[in-house]
Each structure stands twice: as C-alpha cells, then as structure tokens.
Motif scaffolding. Sequence first.
Motif, PDB file in Angstrom:
ATOM      1  N   GLN A 109       1.027  -1.198  -0.039  1.00 52.73           N
ATOM      2  CA  GLN A 109      -0.604   0.189   0.398  1.00 52.73           C
ATOM      3  C   GLN A 109       0.889   1.562   0.313  1.00 52.73           C
ATOM      4  N   ALA A 110       1.582   1.073   1.059  1.00 49.19           N
ATOM      5  CA  ALA A 110       2.892   1.783   0.696  1.00 49.19           C
ATOM      6  C   ALA A 110       3.326   3.390  -0.916  1.00 49.19           C
ATOM      7  N   ILE A 111       4.199   1.663  -1.322  1.00 50.95           N
ATOM      8  CA  ILE A 111       4.182   1.930  -2.958  1.00 50.95           C
ATOM      9  C   ILE A 111       3.442   2.488  -3.779  1.00 50.95           C
ATOM     10  N   ASP A 112       1.716   1.671  -3.554  1.00 49.23           N
ATOM     11  CA  ASP A 112       0.756   2.654  -4.100  1.00 49.23           C
ATOM     12  C   ASP A 112       0.653   3.886  -3.650  1.00 49.23           C
ATOM     13  N   ILE A 113       0.709   4.597  -2.672  1.00 49.31           N
ATOM     14  CA  ILE A 113       0.130   5.612  -1.766  1.00 49.31           C
ATOM     15  C   ILE A 113       1.469   6.627  -2.215  1.00 49.31           C
ATOM     16  N   SER A 114       2.786   6.047  -2.284  1.00 48.66           N
ATOM     17  CA  SER A 114       4.063   7.050  -2.958  1.00 48.66           C
ATOM     18  C   SER A 114       4.260   7.268  -4.548  1.00 48.66           C
ATOM     19  N   LYS A 115       2.614   6.676  -4.889  1.00 45.38           N
ATOM     20  CA  LYS A 115       2.582   7.260  -6.611  1.00 45.38           C
ATOM     21  C   LYS A 115       1.699   8.010  -7.030  1.00 45.38           C
ATOM     22  N   ARG A 116       0.291   7.945  -5.830  1.00 44.51           N
ATOM     23  CA  ARG A 116      -0.732   8.393  -5.679  1.00 44.51           C
ATOM     24  C   ARG A 116      -0.125  10.318  -5.412  1.00 44.51           C
ATOM     25  N   GLY A 117       0.718  10.167  -4.410  1.00 41.13           N
ATOM     26  CA  GLY A 117       0.630  11.466  -3.576  1.00 41.13           C
ATOM     27  C   GLY A 117      -0.597  11.276  -2.535  1.00 41.13           C
ATOM     28  N   ALA A 118      -1.053  11.733  -1.507  1.00 41.66           N
ATOM     29  CA  ALA A 118      -2.072  11.657  -0.611  1.00 41.66           C
ATOM     30  C   ALA A 118      -2.265  13.282  -0.073  1.00 41.66           C
ATOM     31  N   PHE A 119      -2.910  13.403   0.556  1.00 40.41           N
ATOM     32  CA  PHE A 119      -3.907  14.618   1.857  1.00 40.41           C
ATOM     33  C   PHE A 119      -3.371  14.175   2.983  1.00 40.41           C
ATOM     34  N   PRO A 120      -2.125  15.442   3.535  1.00 42.22           N
ATOM     35  CA  PRO A 120      -1.444  14.148   4.722  1.00 42.22           C
ATOM     36  C   PRO A 120      -2.535  14.665   5.817  1.00 42.22           C
ATOM     37  N   GLU A 121      -3.673  15.008   5.949  1.00 39.69           N
ATOM     38  CA  GLU A 121      -4.526  14.890   6.740  1.00 39.69           C
ATOM     39  C   GLU A 121      -4.966  13.110   6.879  1.00 39.69           C
ATOM     40  N   GLN A 122      -4.929  13.271   6.014  1.00 40.49           N
ATOM     41  CA  GLN A 122      -5.752  11.420   5.638  1.00 40.49           C
ATOM     42  C   GLN A 122      -4.824  10.318   6.639  1.00 40.49           C
ATOM     43  N   PHE A 123      -3.432  11.009   6.783  1.00 40.00           N
ATOM     44  CA  PHE A 123      -2.634  10.242   7.259  1.00 40.00           C
ATOM     45  C   PHE A 123      -2.608  10.071   8.940  1.00 40.00           C
ATOM     46  N   ASP A 124      -3.594  10.866   9.898  1.00 39.88           N
ATOM     47  CA  ASP A 124      -3.896  11.726  11.100  1.00 39.88           C
ATOM     48  C   ASP A 124      -3.604   9.859  11.957  1.00 39.88           C
ATOM     49  N   SER A 125      -4.249   9.128  12.201  1.00 39.29           N
ATOM     50  CA  SER A 125      -4.679   8.186  13.186  1.00 39.29           C
ATOM     51  C   SER A 125      -4.090   6.858  12.855  1.00 39.29           C
ATOM     52  N   ILE A 126      -3.468   6.765  11.764  1.00 36.62           N
ATOM     53  CA  ILE A 126      -2.779   5.042  10.929  1.00 36.62           C
ATOM     54  C   ILE A 126      -1.561   5.209  11.728  1.00 36.62           C
ATOM     55  N   GLU A 127      -1.270   6.854  12.427  1.00 41.89           N
ATOM     56  CA  GLU A 127       0.706   6.623  13.323  1.00 41.89           C
ATOM     57  C   GLU A 127       0.256   5.950  14.382  1.00 41.89           C
ATOM     58  N   MET A 178     -15.875  10.895   1.327  1.00 43.47           N
ATOM     59  CA  MET A 178     -17.526  11.897   0.739  1.00 43.47           C
ATOM     60  C   MET A 178     -17.763  12.886   0.598  1.00 43.47           C
ATOM     61  N   GLU A 179     -16.359  13.802   1.475  1.00 47.53           N
ATOM     62  CA  GLU A 179     -15.972  14.913   1.322  1.00 47.53           C
ATOM     63  C   GLU A 179     -15.725  15.416  -0.137  1.00 47.53           C
ATOM     64  N   ASP A 180     -14.773  14.329  -0.506  1.00 53.06           N
ATOM     65  CA  ASP A 180     -13.447  15.107  -0.972  1.00 53.06           C
ATOM     66  C   ASP A 180     -13.564  12.924  -2.442  1.00 53.06           C
ATOM     67  N   PRO A 181     -14.238  13.222  -3.324  1.00 52.17           N
ATOM     68  CA  PRO A 181     -13.900  11.728  -4.309  1.00 52.17           C
ATOM     69  C   PRO A 181     -11.859  12.186  -4.313  1.00 52.17           C
ATOM     70  N   ARG A 182     -11.664  12.463  -5.036  1.00 54.25           N
ATOM     71  CA  ARG A 182     -10.238  12.619  -4.714  1.00 54.25           C
ATOM     72  C   ARG A 182      -9.456  12.079  -3.540  1.00 54.25           C
ATOM     73  N   LYS A 183      -9.621  11.786  -2.547  1.00 51.76           N
ATOM     74  CA  LYS A 183      -9.531  10.872  -1.886  1.00 51.76           C
ATOM     75  C   LYS A 183      -9.283   9.722  -1.306  1.00 51.76           C
ATOM     76  N   ILE A 184     -10.778   8.846  -2.573  1.00 50.72           N
ATOM     77  CA  ILE A 184     -11.284   7.934  -2.200  1.00 50.72           C
ATOM     78  C   ILE A 184      -9.839   6.775  -2.481  1.00 50.72           C
ATOM     79  N   PRO A 185      -9.054   6.625  -3.792  1.00 50.84           N
ATOM     80  CA  PRO A 185      -7.801   5.541  -3.892  1.00 50.84           C
ATOM     81  C   PRO A 185      -6.953   5.347  -2.997  1.00 50.84           C
TER      82      PRO A 185
END
Lengths: 232, 232
Positions: A109-127, A178-185
């Motif tokens: 998943q990390a490799i997948d995300i590194s290709k996409r570029g993510a919105f930083p707030e999405q990582f908030d709780s996983i750490e 739901m707020e922003d479909p660009r965040k879905i993948p």
Amino acid sequence: MTTGEHISHKFDEDVEEVTTSVLNMGGLVVQQIEKSVKALLAGDKEMAEEVIEDDLKVNTFDVDIDEMCNSIIVMRQPTATDLRLIMAIIKTTSDLERMGDEAKRIARQAIDISKRGAFPEQFDSIEQMSTRVIGMLNKALDAFARRDVDESFNVIQVDKKVDKDYENLVRQQITYMMEDPRKIPVAIDLLWSSRALERIGDRACNICEYVIYLVKGKDVRHVEVKELEKHL
Amino acid sequence: MTTGEHISHKFDEDVEEVTTSVLNMGGLVVQQIEKSVKALLAGDKEMAEEVIEDDLKVNTFDVDIDEMCNSIIVMRQPTATDLRLIMAIIKTTSDLERMGDEAKRIARQAIDISKRGAFPEQFDSIEQMSTRVIGMLNKALDAFARRDVDESFNVIQVDKKVDKDYENLVRQQITYMMEDPRKIPVAIDLLWSSRALERIGDRACNICEYVIYLVKGKDVRHVEVKELEKHL
C-alpha cells in the motif's frame, strides 16, 4: 543423571534454543512492521521494497523453527506440558509469519500511495494505531519469553483499544471520501493498511492466548475477554 | 503382529478418525461461507446472525482436533512422515478455523449492509468471486482427503484468477464510489467482504501446500507458483 533426567535436560536445552529463534524472528517481524508503517507515512518506496524483500527472511525463520520443533518431538518424545509447549511455539511462529505477511501488505500500500500523492490529513490516525499495535507485539513477545500470564492478559485488553482505533479510522476515511472523491484511492489503501494493523493486533493476542494456555492449561483461544477474566 | 505393526495400525486408525473430523469441519466451514455470502447478497440479517452463532461450532472442531492430534503424538510417537502428517492436519485445522472467522466477518458486513440498503449493481462481481473461492475450498478438502498432488496444484493455480477477481472488484467499487458518494459505505463493506473471500482462497492454497509437502516432502509454503511448477 538418570536417563529420564538426561532427556528432560536435553529437552530444556532444545526449547531454549528454539525459543531464542522465535524471539529473533519476533524482533525481525517488529522491525518489518515498523518499517512498513514508516514507508507508508513518508511515501518511501525504497523502504517499502526493502520490507517486501526481507519477508523472505521471515519465511526462512518459519520453516527452520518448524523443522526444529519436529525434530524435538521425534528426538525427545515430549508428553503433556512439554508437548503443549512445542505446539505453542509452532503456533506462535505461524502467527509471526502471518504478521510478516501483513507488513508486506502495508508495504505494498505504501508503494501504491507513494505513486498517488496523498492528502496529509488522511494519515492522522494510522500512526497512533501502529504505535499501539507494535507495543502489543513487543509485550506479547516478552510475555512469551517469560511465560507471563499477567502481561498476556494486559495485551489482550489493549486489543480492544486497537479495535476502537480501527473503527475510528474507518469512519474518518469514509468522511474524507464523501467530502472529496479525489481522496478515495488513498483512503482505500489506508483502510487496507489499518486492517492489516488490526490483524497484527489480533495475532499478538493469539500469542498471549498460547502463553495463558501453557501456564494455566486452559485453552482460551475462543473465549471472550470477559469470560477470560472470570477464568483467571 | 509385531509391536511395531501394532502401533502403526493404531496410528492409521487414529489418522483416519481425525481426518474424518477435519473433513466434517471443512464441510461446516464451506456451509458457513456459502451462507454468509447468501446473506450478503440477499440482505438477510437472520441468516447472517446464524453464521455468527455457528462459528462456535467451528471453534469446537478446532480445539477437539488439536486435542486428538496431541494425543496421537503422545500415544503413537510418530516420526518422519507420520509426524509430518499430524502437523499437516493441525495446520489444516487452523486454516479452516480462520476461514470460519472470515465467514463471520462477511456475515457482519451482511448485517451492516442489510441496514443501509445497497445499490444492486454493486453486488455484480462478488457472487462470481465467491463461487470460485468455494469451489477452491471444496477441491482443497478433496485433495486433502485423497492426498492428491495434481488437484492441489490445480487449486493453487485457480487462486491467480481469484486474485484477478478481487482486483477487478476493488477497481469497480472505487469507480462506483467516485460516481456517487452515497455508494461509499456499502462499497466499503463489499471491499471487506471481497478481501475476506480472497483470504479464504489463500488459505485453501495453504491446505494444498500441506498436501504437496506431505506427498512430495517439499515444503512449498513460501514458493511462488512458477517455482512450484519447476519443483513438481
């Protein structure tokens, strides 16, 4: 020394040797999980690839420890408690190996995300979730090494918090989607990763249940936490 | 009969008995998976709850078979191939138990979805995937019963198709979510369910790998399919 004592002494030596291997394997798996989460948070493709490669090392431990246990059974013909111990070691190893697989999944998943570029707030709780899960695994290994029932029981209780972390994370990602479909993948990738962490927590509990089984002779694998408290 | 022959005869009887239990357990797990998927597709909450309740029965099989295997080891002191067989039975049981857990997870998603109301087109690909996975498990159990290496190998190859089914399903659900955010919560449930099915497929492969290990004496647990073809 009588023959009986001799065999029992040899058995103890064998168990010590195989326990050391299990703990080394556990150390490697902890490292794999840590690295996979780091790679996820930092979008570090190289680190993620390292995790995927190093899963081979985890698998080698698995096969080797299995072999060691088989030959202990054949050579020492353990009964009752001793056999239970060997079985617990085999099961622990198998759980560790599957945790290694989960770390590999997070790395993917990390490799997948590194290709996409993510919105930083999405990582908030996983750490936070990953810190808790890695803490559980470290304590589970400790409990395994020292056959510590209290510590085992603590780990099983922490798992409830991990389950909560996980539920919150899922809810949060759904809101983002739901707020922003660009965040879905990326949200989907993070859902898989958090699920992997949640499973690692479950498997840390498995190890603790084997410890309780070993020490108390009660098979608690399929008993709820509340029931467990009553038993102990 | 010599003592050796006597023990070996008893061992065969024990193995037959425990194998029957494993196959019964396998039958139950197949039923659990079938019911969970049916409940998912029909939004049938009662059926889903039945699956969750009946997981207890799966767990009871797990504990019982473990006990049987332990006492075979103590009573018959199997070595080499015989011990390998007992280990394969223990591992198979553990995989079946985890498949039962996956069926329970699907049942939970089914309950969730029954409350939400879903868009019918979202279910399109999960039925096909479940048929393939259940087929794999049935064949894996068959291969286990008859120690059939060819059949085992076939099952492992079908898993590649399941992985493709799964990837397609994920892609499809992402498209649905992007088109219409109202589809997001159910899409997430279906993603979890399809992941559960994918894992069931993996575990059916595990069983087949134990069969190959038993018959060929090669540990193929961590070998890729291509490598496997070379080996056999």
